[in-house]
Design a protein around this motif. Structure first.
Motif, short mmCIF file in Angstrom:
data_model
loop_
_atom_site.label_atom_id
_atom_site.label_comp_id
_atom_site.label_asym_id
_atom_site.label_seq_id
_atom_site.Cartn_x
_atom_site.Cartn_y
_atom_site.Cartn_z
N ALA A 165 0.83 -1.21 0.00
CA ALA A 165 0.00 0.00 0.00
C ALA A 165 0.86 1.26 0.00
O ALA A 165 0.63 2.20 -0.76
N LEU A 166 1.90 1.28 0.85
CA LEU A 166 2.73 2.47 0.96
C LEU A 166 3.48 2.73 -0.34
O LEU A 166 3.59 3.84 -0.82
N ARG A 167 4.01 1.65 -0.91
CA ARG A 167 4.75 1.76 -2.17
C ARG A 167 3.84 2.31 -3.26
O ARG A 167 4.23 3.14 -4.07
N THR A 168 2.60 1.87 -3.28
CA THR A 168 1.64 2.36 -4.27
C THR A 168 1.42 3.86 -4.09
O THR A 168 1.36 4.61 -5.06
N VAL A 169 1.33 4.27 -2.83
CA VAL A 169 1.12 5.70 -2.57
C VAL A 169 2.26 6.52 -3.13
O VAL A 169 2.07 7.49 -3.86
N PHE A 170 3.49 6.10 -2.80
CA PHE A 170 4.62 6.95 -3.17
C PHE A 170 5.01 6.82 -4.64
O PHE A 170 5.53 7.75 -5.23
N SER A 171 4.77 5.66 -5.25
CA SER A 171 5.21 5.48 -6.63
C SER A 171 4.12 5.76 -7.64
O SER A 171 4.42 6.02 -8.81
N ILE A 172 2.87 5.65 -7.25
CA ILE A 172 1.81 5.86 -8.23
C ILE A 172 0.92 7.04 -7.86
O ILE A 172 0.76 7.98 -8.65
N LYS A 173 0.40 7.02 -6.66
CA LYS A 173 -0.62 8.02 -6.34
C LYS A 173 -0.04 9.43 -6.28
O LYS A 173 -0.58 10.35 -6.89
N ILE A 174 1.04 9.59 -5.55
CA ILE A 174 1.57 10.96 -5.40
C ILE A 174 2.10 11.50 -6.73
O ILE A 174 1.80 12.64 -7.09
N PRO A 175 2.85 10.69 -7.52
CA PRO A 175 3.23 11.21 -8.84
C PRO A 175 2.01 11.58 -9.69
O PRO A 175 2.03 12.59 -10.39
N ALA A 176 0.95 10.81 -9.57
CA ALA A 176 -0.25 11.12 -10.35
C ALA A 176 -0.90 12.41 -9.88
O ALA A 176 -1.62 13.08 -10.62
N LEU A 177 -0.64 12.76 -8.63
CA LEU A 177 -1.27 13.95 -8.05
C LEU A 177 -0.49 15.22 -8.31
O LEU A 177 -0.93 16.31 -7.94
N ARG A 178 0.69 15.09 -8.93
CA ARG A 178 1.58 16.24 -9.01
C ARG A 178 0.87 17.49 -9.58
O ARG A 178 0.97 18.58 -9.02
N GLY A 179 0.16 17.29 -10.68
CA GLY A 179 -0.54 18.43 -11.30
C GLY A 179 -1.52 19.08 -10.32
O GLY A 179 -1.55 20.30 -10.17
N ALA A 180 -2.26 18.23 -9.62
CA ALA A 180 -3.25 18.75 -8.68
C ALA A 180 -2.58 19.49 -7.53
O ALA A 180 -3.07 20.51 -7.06
N ILE A 181 -1.41 18.97 -7.11
CA ILE A 181 -0.70 19.61 -6.00
C ILE A 181 -0.22 21.00 -6.42
O ILE A 181 -0.34 21.98 -5.67
N VAL A 182 0.29 21.07 -7.66
CA VAL A 182 0.75 22.38 -8.14
C VAL A 182 -0.42 23.38 -8.17
O VAL A 182 -0.30 24.50 -7.69
N ILE A 183 -1.53 22.93 -8.70
CA ILE A 183 -2.71 23.81 -8.77
C ILE A 183 -3.13 24.26 -7.37
O ILE A 183 -3.34 25.44 -7.11
N ALA A 184 -3.23 23.29 -6.46
CA ALA A 184 -3.68 23.61 -5.09
C ALA A 184 -2.70 24.57 -4.44
O ALA A 184 -3.09 25.48 -3.71
N THR A 185 -1.39 24.36 -4.70
CA THR A 185 -0.39 25.25 -4.11
C THR A 185 -0.56 26.66 -4.64
O THR A 185 -0.51 27.64 -3.88
N ILE A 186 -0.79 26.78 -5.93
CA ILE A 186 -0.94 28.12 -6.50
C ILE A 186 -2.18 28.81 -5.94
O ILE A 186 -2.13 29.97 -5.53
N PHE A 187 -3.27 28.07 -5.86
CA PHE A 187 -4.49 28.65 -5.26
C PHE A 187 -4.19 29.12 -3.83
O PHE A 187 -4.61 30.20 -3.41
N SER A 188 -3.45 28.29 -3.10
CA SER A 188 -3.20 28.61 -1.70
C SER A 188 -2.29 29.81 -1.57
O SER A 188 -2.44 30.62 -0.65
N ILE A 189 -1.33 29.92 -2.48
CA ILE A 189 -0.43 31.09 -2.44
C ILE A 189 -1.25 32.36 -2.67
O ILE A 189 -1.13 33.34 -1.93
N ILE A 190 -2.11 32.31 -3.68
CA ILE A 190 -2.93 33.49 -3.97
C ILE A 190 -3.81 33.80 -2.76
O ILE A 190 -3.93 34.95 -2.34
N GLY A 191 -4.40 32.75 -2.21
CA GLY A 191 -5.26 32.94 -1.03
C GLY A 191 -4.50 33.55 0.14
O GLY A 191 -5.00 34.44 0.83
N SER A 192 -3.26 33.10 0.35
CA SER A 192 -2.48 33.61 1.47
C SER A 192 -2.18 35.08 1.28
O SER A 192 -2.28 35.88 2.21
#
Lengths: 301, 453
Positions: free
Chosen positions: A206-233
């Motif tokens: 499960a952990l390996r799946t998280v770090f090797s598949i799920k988080i890399p797949a989330l990269r785009g979403a993380i960037v977007i969320a970070t940008i929204f949060s920066i603007i919000g801050s």
């Protein structure tokens, strides 16, 4: 003669392709110019002048307001504060949101829908109401903090000069974890099942799946969320401005750049200087958001 | 008028407005500078007859106010003058109202014909030429109808920019149950007040004589009572001296109270404050004569506990100050200034006063302040005490000669940034007042005044 023919054909070429295209875009462009470009242009125009509130003299000062902003301690006090807020609050909030999204996506929760709803619920509470509510909880005379102090003999002072920024971090995190969780969760739902299957066949836990598949797949979403949060801050306004009612001596009128711009214009009628502060802050936000985006997408490659 | 509700709700409204603030709104309010094209009080001088003629002719005017009795007043007015239509608008309370008014005036259109303006805010609108000088309609002949302090409050320079709606002579509201419980006498001087503060807080550390976390309106009123005249304005020339004799006289009393933690730091108009008034945590409030209405509506739990006494003084002789109060002014943008002025005259010098009093307003007119049915009315919230006897007596002992800054509203917004720090740190209030003064001098000079030059 031939040039006339050329002109006609050129006009026809123009009318056939571009003009038709433009006519489709025109409604958008008109509204865009009216509600977006015009106000920004007007704010830039304002920022080049200085008008006195009394005995009104209006003078062109060029970049005078800008040089004033750059040497204005009150502006930088607020700007540094939101930067600090950004550096501390955004990682905490996104970390919590990510953990919650992964937990729901893991399929191991008993009631994932309830879980999802409860985390998301604070986002549905109107921001002003949320802050009023927290303001009550933080109250040291009759609020929850007072009750806890009374019960446990502690001396919690959530709204004192030392702790108030932390208290604001807590409110904002509470409000927006659910929103960011939803962004991450929906991104996770788009990961194709066969990737998980393949990983399982390769013996990934499960952990390996998280770090090797799920988080890399989330990269785009993380960037977007970070940008929204920066603007919000950078736009931090609601929370300190409402809490200011409770602690007017702790939260200054220039506590954040947005509050500063607001109070300059509506308290002091310094519209020109206020517009300058808004523009400088807008440019700063854009630069930082752009750098993050650049870094984020480069990493994604 | 009831300043009370203002503070509590104003920021909430501000915030709602500000959610969309940033550049969009900034863009909207820079607008064409100045006051429009209406000429100054010069030119043809009209007379009270012109107002009667305007009423007869009729027309439509718009009136912005947050006075609780406004609806009843406008209704009664339109019954009396069916030709005139008054559009009543509540554009918010206090700062909300001022922000919209300022923007409408700046934009050159959309401002009302008549607007409520607090005394402390009047110079800010009169000096840039936004208001009609009512002397041109002969309203300066009404002087003897009003108390001297309110009559002075509606003047800026020589100009008359409104008629007084109400007044707020200060008095001391005190929780009798707390005073009785700890056997404390009602203080008549500030020395006795300080002694009472110590005795009370020593008897129960949870109890405070009053609260003050830094309220500019309270500070200026206290300096007023002490005989200070920190702000003087003469055209463009402004003098600010928050270290004059009166200011220092006040800080000499107030410094020990703040520094020894004898006054609570609960901010006024907060939920905690209303609770404190109701449950005896705050034992006295020194505020304007509009305060009884605030007690009744916002601290019903304290009913029966509270009484009114004259404000403590430095030498035991009666002396008080005004705290709050509003006027109605005619905005220069008005297309029908004669009718607007006639409406103002009706509101604050005619049949408009009766509905105002019925809603619990405290008048500025001498006749009503002396009316036995007003003076002797018992108030059940105050255990049947005839509170108006104390309050109307206070109206007679207001220290003369006070004036506010021409940018008092701005001054109020930055009080917490400067002087407020002294309350927070329990340090010398004189230093706080000096910081406030420095910021005000800088602002005034930037905005076209010659401050302390």
């Amino acid at each position: 003669m031939s040039s006339a023919v050329q002109a006609v054909s050129h006009r026809r070429w123009w009318s056939n392709r571009d003009l038709r295209g433009w006519s489709f875009v025109a409604p958008f462009l008109a509204v865009f110019a009216l509600v977006f470009l015009a106000p920004i242009g007007y704010a830039i125009y304002l920022s080049l002048y200085r008008e006195q509130a009394f005995f009104g003299g209006k003078t062109f000062v060029g970049f005078g307001n800008y040089t004033d902003v750059f040497s204005d301690g009150k502006f930088w006090e607020g700007a540094v504060r939101v930067l600090l807020f950004l550096a501390v609050q955004v990682p905490i909030m996104l970390g919590l949101a990510l953990a919650a999204a992964l937990a729901i996506d893991s399929g191991r929760l008993r009631a994932p829908r309830v879980f999802r709803l409860v985390i998301f619920l604070p986002y549905a509470v109107p921001g002003v109401v949320a802050v009023l509510m927290w303001g009550y909880l933080y109250g040291t005379s009759f609020g929850l903090a007072a009750d806890i102090n009374h019960l446990l003999g502690t001396a919690l002072q959530p709204l004192s000069g030392r702790w108030v920024l932390t208290s604001i971090v807590n409110i904002v995190t509470w409000e927006f974890v659910g929103y960011n969780m939803l962004i991450f969760y929906s991104a996770l739902r788009t990961v194709p099942e066969d990737l998980y299957e393949a990983a399982a066949l390769d013996g990934a836990g499960a952990l390996r799946t998280v770090f090797s598949i799920k988080i890399p797949a989330l990269r785009g979403a993380i960037v977007i969320a970070t940008i929204f949060s920066i603007i919000g801050s950078f736009q931090l306004f609601n929370e300190p401005n409402i809490l200011r009612n409770l602690v007017p001596n702790v939260i200054n009128t220039n506590y954040t750049p947005n509050m500063y711009a607001y109070n300059l214009s509506f308290g002091g009628q310094q519209y020109n200087y206020s517009a300058t502060v808004a523009i400088v802050m807008g440019v700063l936000t854009a630069i930082i958001a752009y750098v993050v985006q650049l870094r984020g997408s480069r990493d994604a490659l | 008028m009831k300043i009370g509700h203002r503070r509590r709700f104003r920021r909430l409204g501000l915030i709602l407005a500000a959610l969309t603030a940033s550049t969009l709104i900034l863009a909207g309010c820079g607008g064409s500078g100045g006051s429009g094209s209406a000429n100054d009080s010069g030119g043809t001088k009209a007379s009270p007859q012109a107002l009667d003629a305007a009423l007869k002719k009729g027309g439509t005017i718009t009136y912005w106010t947050w006075t609780p009795s406004a609806e009843a007043q406008v209704k009664a007015f339109m019954v009396e003058y069916p030709n005139v239509k008054v559009n009543l608008v509540n554009a918010g309370t206090g700062n909300d109202h001022y922000t919209k008014l300022q923007n409408a005036i700046k934009a050159g259109s959309g401002a009302p014909d008549v607007a409520q303006i607090e005394y402390q805010a009047l110079p800010q609108y009169a000096l840039p030429g936004y208001l009609v000088d009512l002397r041109q309609y002969g309203l300066d002949s009404l002087e003897s109808d009003y108390t001297p302090s309110t009559w002075r409050a509606v003047h800026v320079g020589d100009g008359l920019y409104g008629l007084p709606q109400d007044s707020g002579p200060m008095a001391m509201f005190y929780d009798k149950t707390v005073f009785d419980k700890y056997h404390i006498d009602v203080p008549k001087t500030w020395d006795e007040y300080t002694a009472a503060a110590k005795k009370l807080h020593a008897a129960d550390p949870k109890e405070y004589i009053t609260n003050d976390s830094g309220d500019p309106g309270f500070t200026t009123s206290m300096i007023w009572q002490a005989g200070g005249k920190p702000f003087t304005t003469d055209g463009k020339k402004v003098t600010i001296n928050l270290q004059d004799e009166g200011s220092k006289k006040w800080t000499a009393v107030w410094n020990p109270l703040v520094q020894q933690g004898l006054v609570s730091q609960i901010p006024g108009w907060s939920d905690e404050w209303f609770k404190g008034l109701a449950n005896g945590t705050i034992a006295t409030m020194i505020y304007g004569a509009w305060m009884p209405g605030v007690f009744e509506s916002s601290a019903p739990g304290g009913s029966g506990n509270w009484r009114v006494a004259p404000m403590p003084t430095y030498d035991g002789q009666p002396a008080t100050a005004e705290n709050g109060g509003s006027t109605e002014s005619v905005i220069k943008q008005s297309k029908n200034p004669a009718l607007a002025a006639a409406f103002v005259r009706w509101l604050n010098n005619g049949n408009g006063i009766k509905p105002f009093l019925e809603k619990g307003g405290f008048p500025a007119t001498v006749k009503d302040l002396k009316d036995p049915s007003f003076v002797n009315k018992p108030d059940p919230y105050f255990g049947g005490q005839q509170v108006n006897q104390v309050l109307t007596a206070a109206a007679d002992s207001v220290v003369p000669g006070w004036s506010y800054l021409p940018f008092e509203l701005y001054a109020n917004t930055i009080y917490g940034d400067t002087a407020g720090k002294a309350y927070q740190a329990k340090s010398d209030l004189n230093g706080g007042l000096q910081a406030w003064q420095d910021a005000l001098v800088k602002y005034g000079n930037q905005q076209g005044f010659e401050v302390n030059k």
